[in-house]
Scaffold this motif. Sequence first.
Motif, PDB file in Angstrom:
ATOM      1  N   TRP A  89     -53.646  88.306 -95.109  1.00 51.93           N
ATOM      2  CA  TRP A  89     -52.371  88.044 -94.434  1.00 51.93           C
ATOM      3  C   TRP A  89     -51.805  86.705 -94.894  1.00 51.93           C
ATOM      4  O   TRP A  89     -50.603  86.574 -95.172  1.00 51.93           O
ATOM      5  N   ALA A  90     -52.679  85.705 -94.993  1.00 49.89           N
ATOM      6  CA  ALA A  90     -52.243  84.361 -95.366  1.00 49.89           C
ATOM      7  C   ALA A  90     -51.743  84.304 -96.805  1.00 49.89           C
ATOM      8  O   ALA A  90     -50.827  83.533 -97.120  1.00 49.89           O
ATOM      9  N   VAL A  91     -52.343  85.083 -97.689  1.00 48.68           N
ATOM     10  CA  VAL A  91     -51.876  85.130 -99.081  1.00 48.68           C
ATOM     11  C   VAL A  91     -50.410  85.563 -99.118  1.00 48.68           C
ATOM     12  O   VAL A  91     -49.570  84.939 -99.778  1.00 48.68           O
ATOM     13  N   ASP A  92     -50.106  86.628 -98.413  1.00 48.79           N
ATOM     14  CA  ASP A  92     -48.726  87.125 -98.386  1.00 48.79           C
ATOM     15  C   ASP A  92     -47.792  86.117 -97.719  1.00 48.79           C
ATOM     16  O   ASP A  92     -46.655  85.918 -98.160  1.00 48.79           O
ATOM     17  N   GLU A  93     -48.271  85.481 -96.666  1.00 47.40           N
ATOM     18  CA  GLU A  93     -47.455  84.499 -95.947  1.00 47.40           C
ATOM     19  C   GLU A  93     -47.156  83.279 -96.822  1.00 47.40           C
ATOM     20  O   GLU A  93     -46.026  82.798 -96.870  1.00 47.40           O
ATOM     21  N   ALA A  94     -48.166  82.774 -97.513  1.00 45.43           N
ATOM     22  CA  ALA A  94     -47.969  81.617 -98.389  1.00 45.43           C
ATOM     23  C   ALA A  94     -46.973  81.949 -99.500  1.00 45.43           C
ATOM     24  O   ALA A  94     -46.108  81.128 -99.854  1.00 45.43           O
ATOM     25  N   ALA A  95     -47.083  83.155-100.051  1.00 41.78           N
ATOM     26  CA  ALA A  95     -46.174  83.561-101.115  1.00 41.78           C
ATOM     27  C   ALA A  95     -44.737  83.647-100.614  1.00 41.78           C
ATOM     28  O   ALA A  95     -43.797  83.242-101.316  1.00 41.78           O
ATOM     29  N   ARG A  96     -44.557  84.162 -99.404  1.00 38.46           N
ATOM     30  CA  ARG A  96     -43.199  84.263 -98.838  1.00 38.46           C
ATOM     31  C   ARG A  96     -42.543  82.894 -98.717  1.00 38.46           C
ATOM     32  O   ARG A  96     -41.340  82.736 -98.920  1.00 38.46           O
ATOM     33  N   HIS A  97     -43.334  81.892 -98.353  1.00 38.29           N
ATOM     34  CA  HIS A  97     -42.784  80.556 -98.103  1.00 38.29           C
ATOM     35  C   HIS A  97     -42.918  79.616 -99.299  1.00 38.29           C
ATOM     36  O   HIS A  97     -42.505  78.461 -99.221  1.00 38.29           O
ATOM     37  N   GLY A  98     -43.513  80.103-100.385  1.00 41.90           N
ATOM     38  CA  GLY A  98     -43.682  79.253-101.552  1.00 41.90           C
ATOM     39  C   GLY A  98     -44.656  78.112-101.335  1.00 41.90           C
ATOM     40  O   GLY A  98     -44.459  77.000-101.840  1.00 41.90           O
ATOM     41  N   LEU A  99     -45.734  78.377-100.587  1.00 38.35           N
ATOM     42  CA  LEU A  99     -46.716  77.348-100.245  1.00 38.35           C
ATOM     43  C   LEU A  99     -48.031  77.568-100.988  1.00 38.35           C
ATOM     44  O   LEU A  99     -48.351  78.686-101.388  1.00 38.35           O
ATOM     45  N   ALA A 100     -48.784  76.489-101.138  1.00 41.95           N
ATOM     46  CA  ALA A 100     -50.160  76.619-101.614  1.00 41.95           C
ATOM     47  C   ALA A 100     -51.025  77.123-100.461  1.00 41.95           C
ATOM     48  O   ALA A 100     -50.706  76.918 -99.289  1.00 41.95           O
ATOM     49  N   LEU A 101     -52.106  77.801-100.811  1.00 45.11           N
ATOM     50  CA  LEU A 101     -53.047  78.317 -99.816  1.00 45.11           C
ATOM     51  C   LEU A 101     -54.349  77.528 -99.936  1.00 45.11           C
ATOM     52  O   LEU A 101     -54.903  77.387-101.030  1.00 45.11           O
ATOM     53  N   ARG A 102     -54.840  77.026 -98.803  1.00 44.89           N
ATOM     54  CA  ARG A 102     -56.077  76.253 -98.808  1.00 44.89           C
ATOM     55  C   ARG A 102     -57.098  76.944 -97.920  1.00 44.89           C
ATOM     56  O   ARG A 102     -56.862  77.175 -96.738  1.00 44.89           O
ATOM     57  N   LEU A 103     -58.242  77.277 -98.505  1.00 44.04           N
ATOM     58  CA  LEU A 103     -59.316  77.945 -97.774  1.00 44.04           C
ATOM     59  C   LEU A 103     -60.348  76.907 -97.361  1.00 44.04           C
ATOM     60  O   LEU A 103     -60.869  76.174 -98.201  1.00 44.04           O
TER      61      LEU A 103
END
Length: 290
Positions: A21-35
Amino acid sequence: MELPLIVGVDGSDSSLRATDWAVDEAARHGLALRLVYASRWENYEGVALGHELGRPSSQILAQHIVASTAERAQRRNPELKVLTDVVPEDTVTALLREANGASALVTGSRGRGAIAGRLLGSVSLAVAARANCPVIVVRGDDVSIDGRHGRILLGVSEGADTEAVRFAFREAYVRGCTIDAVRAWRCPAYESTDHTRLVSEPAHVHEERAAALLDKALADGVREYPSVRVRRTTVEGPAHKVLLQRAAAADLTVVGARRQSGHLGLQLGRVAHALLHHADCPVAVVPQHL
């Protein structure tokens, strides 16, 4: 610089769904994803001891979980910037600290081990109740998680929920979907026609007040995002029950949570608490600092 979207990971199925879910959300907002994996491995097992016993140490296991989750995220979206970190610290403490540098924090609804049998993992509940950034707990079926309903449910309360309203409009804008803005109302139990002082305030008066409050709460969002479609609804009944019923047809439910300065305990109202435990879609709890 935009703050990253942070996901608390632990290798559980719930954590993996939250990562997707977070991958898709980060892509929508143009953000980096941090695990982020938080584990107090150094309190229980040294790296050398793990090798001596012929099995991976908890530290190595944590690093493996983070690496495999990052690989999963990159497969889902190869263009997304994915960062990882293993923190030797209590999970709640670590995630609350991480929240101070996050655009939002994402968790699964259940953790590993014995905690998985509960309605909501204690880590997710504690973080949602205390974090200084929006917290999204990913729950529900694949239809909701994949965003196929095209609808965001926004619960509007009596007080100021300006941050929750702004969050919901921004989400609806980037997703191109509709906001279902709901204000629940109830007649006080003591009101009746035999109470002469209150005869002049029948049910429709409370409904009109709810509609006026809803319009006022949404005004700034409508001005800032005029292209977002909004459906306003006032419903008689307990707010938590009204929102739970409507959440089944939403991709995301958004509610506010008031944060009082200096208060260290859990700060969740009844509505947010019920949604986090029972909603059939991801739930965003957005702090409103008083």
